[in-house]
Every structure is written in C-alpha cells, then in structure tokens.
Design a protein around this motif. Structure first.
Motif, PDB file in Angstrom:
ATOM      1  N   GLY A  43     -22.557  24.938 -47.264  1.00 18.61           N
ATOM      2  CA  GLY A  43     -24.062  24.300 -46.272  1.00 18.61           C
ATOM      3  C   GLY A  43     -24.814  24.960 -45.919  1.00 18.61           C
ATOM      4  N   SER A  44     -25.632  25.876 -46.895  1.00 20.70           N
ATOM      5  CA  SER A  44     -26.536  26.636 -47.062  1.00 20.70           C
ATOM      6  C   SER A  44     -27.541  27.529 -47.144  1.00 20.70           C
ATOM      7  N   LEU A  45     -28.940  27.154 -48.202  1.00 15.46           N
ATOM      8  CA  LEU A  45     -29.108  28.100 -49.149  1.00 15.46           C
ATOM      9  C   LEU A  45     -28.505  29.487 -49.152  1.00 15.46           C
ATOM     10  N   THR A  46     -28.602  29.976 -47.402  1.00 11.73           N
ATOM     11  CA  THR A  46     -28.640  32.044 -48.225  1.00 11.73           C
ATOM     12  C   THR A  46     -27.203  31.231 -48.137  1.00 11.73           C
ATOM     13  N   ALA A  47     -25.608  30.665 -48.080  1.00 13.17           N
ATOM     14  CA  ALA A  47     -24.809  31.104 -48.343  1.00 13.17           C
ATOM     15  C   ALA A  47     -24.438  30.666 -49.859  1.00 13.17           C
ATOM     16  N   SER A  48     -24.790  29.729 -49.643  1.00  9.86           N
ATOM     17  CA  SER A  48     -24.862  29.279 -51.313  1.00  9.86           C
ATOM     18  C   SER A  48     -25.652  30.129 -53.003  1.00  9.86           C
ATOM     19  N   GLY A  49     -26.458  30.918 -52.024  1.00 12.50           N
ATOM     20  CA  GLY A  49     -27.028  32.077 -52.630  1.00 12.50           C
ATOM     21  C   GLY A  49     -25.729  33.462 -52.736  1.00 12.50           C
ATOM     22  N   ALA A  50     -25.475  33.962 -52.460  1.00 17.42           N
ATOM     23  CA  ALA A  50     -24.081  34.295 -51.633  1.00 17.42           C
ATOM     24  C   ALA A  50     -22.753  34.404 -52.232  1.00 17.42           C
ATOM     25  N   ALA A  51     -22.644  32.426 -52.351  1.00 13.26           N
ATOM     26  CA  ALA A  51     -21.149  32.008 -53.196  1.00 13.26           C
ATOM     27  C   ALA A  51     -21.974  32.268 -55.074  1.00 13.26           C
ATOM     28  N   MET A  52     -22.921  32.587 -55.468  1.00 17.35           N
ATOM     29  CA  MET A  52     -23.354  32.240 -56.817  1.00 17.35           C
ATOM     30  C   MET A  52     -23.611  34.013 -56.654  1.00 17.35           C
ATOM     31  N   GLY A  53     -23.636  35.553 -55.916  1.00 13.87           N
ATOM     32  CA  GLY A  53     -23.465  36.185 -56.360  1.00 13.87           C
ATOM     33  C   GLY A  53     -22.458  36.460 -56.563  1.00 13.87           C
ATOM     34  N   GLN A  54     -20.910  36.179 -55.678  1.00 12.51           N
ATOM     35  CA  GLN A  54     -19.771  36.694 -55.910  1.00 12.51           C
ATOM     36  C   GLN A  54     -19.623  35.564 -57.490  1.00 12.51           C
ATOM     37  N   TRP A  55     -19.974  35.168 -58.017  1.00 11.53           N
ATOM     38  CA  TRP A  55     -19.287  34.311 -59.309  1.00 11.53           C
ATOM     39  C   TRP A  55     -19.704  35.549 -60.073  1.00 11.53           C
ATOM     40  N   VAL A  56     -21.231  35.813 -60.037  1.00  7.78           N
ATOM     41  CA  VAL A  56     -21.966  36.856 -60.664  1.00  7.78           C
ATOM     42  C   VAL A  56     -20.926  38.063 -60.610  1.00  7.78           C
ATOM     43  N   ALA A  57     -20.938  38.209 -60.226  1.00  6.43           N
ATOM     44  CA  ALA A  57     -19.869  39.896 -59.801  1.00  6.43           C
ATOM     45  C   ALA A  57     -18.018  39.463 -60.433  1.00  6.43           C
ATOM     46  N   ALA A  58     -17.777  38.200 -60.617  1.00  2.00           N
ATOM     47  CA  ALA A  58     -16.671  37.767 -61.100  1.00  2.00           C
ATOM     48  C   ALA A  58     -16.564  37.163 -62.332  1.00  2.00           C
ATOM     49  N   LYS A  59     -17.467  36.888 -62.959  1.00  2.49           N
ATOM     50  CA  LYS A  59     -18.100  36.005 -64.260  1.00  2.49           C
ATOM     51  C   LYS A  59     -18.334  37.644 -65.055  1.00  2.49           C
ATOM     52  N   TYR A  60     -19.705  38.113 -64.446  1.00  2.45           N
ATOM     53  CA  TYR A  60     -20.194  39.835 -65.615  1.00  2.45           C
ATOM     54  C   TYR A  60     -19.732  41.210 -64.763  1.00  2.45           C
ATOM     55  N   GLY A  61     -19.415  41.019 -64.053  1.00  2.00           N
ATOM     56  CA  GLY A  61     -19.645  42.021 -63.309  1.00  2.00           C
ATOM     57  C   GLY A  61     -20.415  42.909 -62.378  1.00  2.00           C
ATOM     58  N   ALA A  62     -21.527  42.281 -62.595  1.00  2.19           N
ATOM     59  CA  ALA A  62     -22.575  42.585 -62.211  1.00  2.19           C
ATOM     60  C   ALA A  62     -23.053  42.192 -61.061  1.00  2.19           C
ATOM     61  N   SER A  63     -23.459  42.894 -60.106  1.00  2.00           N
ATOM     62  CA  SER A  63     -23.865  43.159 -58.228  1.00  2.00           C
ATOM     63  C   SER A  63     -25.124  43.422 -58.435  1.00  2.00           C
ATOM     64  N   VAL A  64     -25.793  41.520 -57.570  1.00  2.26           N
ATOM     65  CA  VAL A  64     -26.516  40.536 -57.258  1.00  2.26           C
ATOM     66  C   VAL A  64     -26.797  40.042 -55.835  1.00  2.26           C
ATOM     67  N   ASP A  65     -27.782  40.508 -54.973  1.00  6.68           N
ATOM     68  CA  ASP A  65     -28.142  40.006 -53.857  1.00  6.68           C
ATOM     69  C   ASP A  65     -29.000  39.013 -53.313  1.00  6.68           C
ATOM     70  N   LEU A  66     -28.518  37.631 -53.432  1.00  4.43           N
ATOM     71  CA  LEU A  66     -30.042  35.988 -53.760  1.00  4.43           C
ATOM     72  C   LEU A  66     -29.748  35.672 -52.225  1.00  4.43           C
ATOM     73  N   ARG A  67     -30.622  35.119 -52.144  1.00  5.78           N
ATOM     74  CA  ARG A  67     -30.350  34.455 -51.195  1.00  5.78           C
ATOM     75  C   ARG A  67     -30.967  33.308 -50.920  1.00  5.78           C
ATOM     76  N   ASP A  68     -31.019  32.507 -52.557  1.00  8.77           N
ATOM     77  CA  ASP A  68     -31.510  31.014 -52.379  1.00  8.77           C
ATOM     78  C   ASP A  68     -31.098  31.496 -53.777  1.00  8.77           C
ATOM     79  N   HIS A  69     -31.611  30.288 -54.412  1.00  4.91           N
ATOM     80  CA  HIS A  69     -31.393  29.976 -56.605  1.00  4.91           C
ATOM     81  C   HIS A  69     -32.543  29.707 -57.321  1.00  4.91           C
ATOM     82  N   SER A  70     -33.851  29.980 -56.623  1.00  2.00           N
ATOM     83  CA  SER A  70     -34.942  29.907 -56.755  1.00  2.00           C
ATOM     84  C   SER A  70     -35.450  31.031 -57.026  1.00  2.00           C
ATOM     85  N   GLY A  71     -35.133  31.659 -56.500  1.00  2.00           N
ATOM     86  CA  GLY A  71     -35.888  33.456 -56.094  1.00  2.00           C
ATOM     87  C   GLY A  71     -37.136  33.128 -55.127  1.00  2.00           C
TER      88      GLY A  71
END
Length: 476
Positions: A327-355
């Motif tokens: 429902g928000s860019l902050t939550a969406s960026g966090a969800a993408m970061g969680q996906w990155v951790a699960a998919k590739y084992g990498a840690s990122v802190d993203l507040r949006d999708h565009s940078g």
C-alpha cells in the motif's frame, strides 16, 4: 510526432514476505577486502571523486576478483531499477500486460449506456494519449454516444502516491504521481510565449493535442520561486514566475492527480468521436458492470527494457507496486528487499523501486551477488539482454561505445552520487560488477530545493570517467 519513447526520453533525469519458489541454494559469501588492487586504488586516487568510492567485481561464477569498500552500503540511485526489473520479471512474468478498460454499469440501449461509464486503470505505466484515443474510437465504433449516469475515473488498482520522493523540487517531472490510472507518465505539457504570453497546458501525443482543464497555470510577477503548486478538488493549480519565462518555451510538468488527468483527457477525446460524457468523477470504489473494451500495454519485457534505457522513475514504481501489492512505496520497497534476501541471499535496504530516494542503501558486494544469481535463474537471465549498451567515458567526459569491450549495465545518478552496475565482456572474459560512489557529506549539506548544487556536475563527470577506467582494468 510524439512517441512513447519520446515521452520516456523527456523523463530521463536523474508487508507480507513474497513467496520465492525456486530460490537458489545458499553459497558462502566470498570475503571482500576493504581495499582494492594497486591499479584500482591508483585510479581512485587520481579520479577527483570525493567521498566514498566502493566497488566489487566478480567472474561469472561469483568469485570475487577485486573490491574496495565493497560491503559499504551507499545510495544506489537508479541502479536500483536493475533489482526492480528482476523482481517484476519473477513476480509478474516477461509476458505480463497491463490493461485499461471501459466498464458500463448497465446495458447499452440506443447508443446510450444505461448507468455509469467507468475508465478503469490497471496500473499501465505506458498508457499515453494515443492509447486513450484508440479507446475512444473503439467506444464510438460500438455505437456508444453517451450515458444516463456518471463518468467515473478509477485508479484503485494501485495506491495513490502524489510524488515519489518528498526531497525533490515541486516541478521535477521525474517525480510524478503514481496511481492505477496513469497517462503520459503523469506529465502535462506546459508551453508559453515571450514574457508568459499564450500560456497553455495540454496532453499532446503523436496524433492529437487535447487541452487540459484539470491543470491550471497562472503567471505571477515575481522572480522566485520559479514554480508553486497547490492541489484543489481534482485540479493541479500552478503558478510560475514571469521572470523565468524569457522569450518563450515549453517543458513537461508533473501531474499530481493522475486519475483526474486521465478522465479529463478521455472525456475530450470521446467528445471528439461523438461520445458525450459528463465531467469525470474520481473514485477509489471498485467498479462493477460489463467490460466494453480493454486497451493492453506492451509486454512487461519491453516495458522494462525502456525503463532501464530511459531510467523512468514512474515506470519503476508502478511495476514494483504491481509486483508487491503493497500500500505504500516504503512497504513495497521493503517487500522487494525481502524478496532479494530470499531469492539471492543478498541484503539491500530499498525505500522505493526507482532509486530516487537518497535514503536507500545497497553495498556493491550485495548488488554483485544479485547480478550473479540472476544469471542462474530462468526469469532473471533476461536482465542482461534488457540492459542498455553502455559506453566508455574519455578524459574529457565524452562517452563512446567500445569496439572490443561490451558493457550491459544500469547507470544511477543523484546529486553527488553515481553508480554503474552490470556485466562487462571482452575477448571471452566475463565480469559482473557494481561501482557506487557518493559524497554523503556534500549531499547532506544540500537544501531540498537545490536541484543543481555547485560542483555536482563535475563530481558526476569524474565518477563516470573513473567507472570506465576501472572496467577497462577488469576486462582488459
């Protein structure tokens, strides 16, 4: 003629955990040294790039070959769009198409919809005025001439976000609004004559130039600020300083109320085709009724290729929000970061999708981990082909494509922050790399309204030259 790619080119500028079926097995993270090789350190030392320069480079298997501060997290800027592309490909699929529909709440009798007509957005980031005109033409071809009820504009497929990043200037067209109903990358065309004469706002495209009534511009006798903005009831109210208008010109401005914008333009296009509609009513209540027609976007793979080429922020946020369903860019960026951790084992802190947010942080080692892992993943393998061919910068800051070295990469630029991430190859040598540089002290010293801080352009030029020299060292 104004094409979708012309519109994109004009934009260039700067939760629940998703399921991750098929995630690769974890592999031990290679140690990353804080200091690079003697050659790369010498390049950094004479580059003139102040602040922090961090990079990581690996071979195609992921074995780290060189690194400098590679675990230091810095603003990724638009290099974050490479992760967004992977996320969208995995969650939506390369063939995914967005739809925009016309829905009638009642039957059509004698050419009149017995009830309401709805313009229903499906999150399409590529919908332009020509696409809306095609919908108006098809509606007229079905014999529809009017409605007994209301004309509704619905963008509830995605959350309404009035701007991507609060830290940008109010008139930055790369910082437009986001909704489920978007048009012309949520920008309106502002043109003026000498001294502010003949001011106009329109939604021009390749075929037609619809006037816009939901955006209004008033010329004010002042020297600064150049623009002010105020949101009315479905209306974007702008003022512009007369002193800034000079002899005449034009530019795109961001649209802050996209549902109203799309409804306004469609109403004009429909009238042009003989379909009379009342003024649009913006709603977030879901429609019900019969779908009369649907306009489909290009496939997601094409959308992402354009996004990576033109670095379009609005597209990145729209596809990211569609993939996450947050429902928000902050939550969406966090969800993408969680996906990155699960998919590739990498840690990122993203507040949006565009940078666009300078608060996002990614370490070069983590970006390389994602890019290496993507090549072993069926969906992610497409990323390299979607990336733009990047050139090398000479000592004067001029870019040229190399005859022998191919770089498929994503750039990223904010004030005093620059990045380049991707793949480089030459003579059978393959490298995966991430170079991120930022002078955080100078960024922190900027004011929110300072879009062109002193020294930033020279800093970015030096960062780009350094990126080229590093890649030549790694793939020589």
């Amino acid at each position: 003629m104004i094409s979708r790619r012309f519109l994109l080119g004009g934009l260039s500028a700067i939760a629940a955990v998703p399921g991750c079926a098929g995630a690769p097995d974890r592999s031990p993270r290679p140690p990353v040294v804080a200091r690079g090789s003697a050659t790369s350190e010498a390049l950094v030392a004479r580059s003139g790039v102040t602040g922090t320069v961090a990079f990581a480079v690996a071979d195609a298997s992921g074995r780290m070959l060189d690194g400098r501060g590679a675990d230091v997290a810095l603003p990724p800027a638009s290099t974050a769009k490479a992760i967004t592309a992977l996320y969208a490909l995995d969650r939506l699929g390369a063939g995914h198409r967005f739809g925009t529909s016309l829905v009638a709440s009642g039957p059509v009798r004698g050419g009149i919809v017995q009830g309401d007509l709805w313009l229903v957005g499906g999150g399409d980031p590529t919908l332009d005025t020509d696409g809306l005109d095609d919908m108006a033409a098809e509606l007229a071809a079905q014999g529809v001439r009017g409605v007994t009820g209301r004309f509704m504009a619905y963008g509830g497929a995605l959350p309404f976000i009035d701007e991507i990043d609060r830290g940008q200037s109010i008139d930055a067209n790369y910082n437009a609004a986001i909704s489920g109903l978007n048009l012309n990358f949520n920008r309106v065309y502002f043109a003026w004559g000498a001294g502010g004469a003949a001011v106009s706002l329109d939604a021009r495209s390749g075929r037609v130039v619809p006037p816009v009534t939901m955006a209004r511009m008033r010329v004010v006798g002042r020297s600064s600020p150049t623009y002010t903005y105020d949101a009315g009831q479905g209306v974007d109210n702008w003022t512009v300083a007369q002193a800034a208008l000079g002899r005449g010109g034009n530019r795109w401005l961001p649209v802050r109320q996209p549902d109203s914008y799309a409804g306004d333009v469609f109403r004009w296009l429909a009238a042009r085709r003989g379909v009379a509609l009342p003024a649009p009513v913006v709603t977030r209540s879901a429609p019900s009724g019969t779908v009369l027609l649907t306009h489909s976007s290009p496939p997601l793979s094409e959308i992402l290729q354009d996004m990576l080429k033109y670095s379009n922020n609005m597209t990145a946020e729209t596809v990211g929000l569609t993939a996450s369903r947050q429902g928000s860019l902050t939550a969406s960026g966090a969800a993408m970061g969680q996906w990155v951790a699960a998919k590739y084992g990498a840690s990122v802190d993203l507040r949006d999708h565009s940078g666009l947010s300078g608060a996002s942080r990614v370490a070069p080692s983590q970006m390389v981990r994602v890019l290496v892992g993507a090549q072993a993943d069926p969906a992610g393998r497409a990323l390299r082909g979607l990336m733009k061919d990047e050139g090398l910068f000479d000592a004067g800051g001029r870019e040229h494509l190399s005859d022998t070295l191919r770089i498929k990469a994503k750039t990223g630029t904010l004030s005093f922050a620059s990045g380049l991430v991707g793949y480089a190859s030459a003579g059978g040598t393959e490298r995966v790399f991430a170079i991120l540089s930022a002078d955080l002290a100078r960024r922190d010293a900027m004011s929110d309204s300072d879009t062109r801080p002193a020294g930033s352009s020279t800093w970015i030029r030096n960062a780009r030259i350094l990126q080229s020299r590093l890649i030549e060292t790694w793939v020589g």
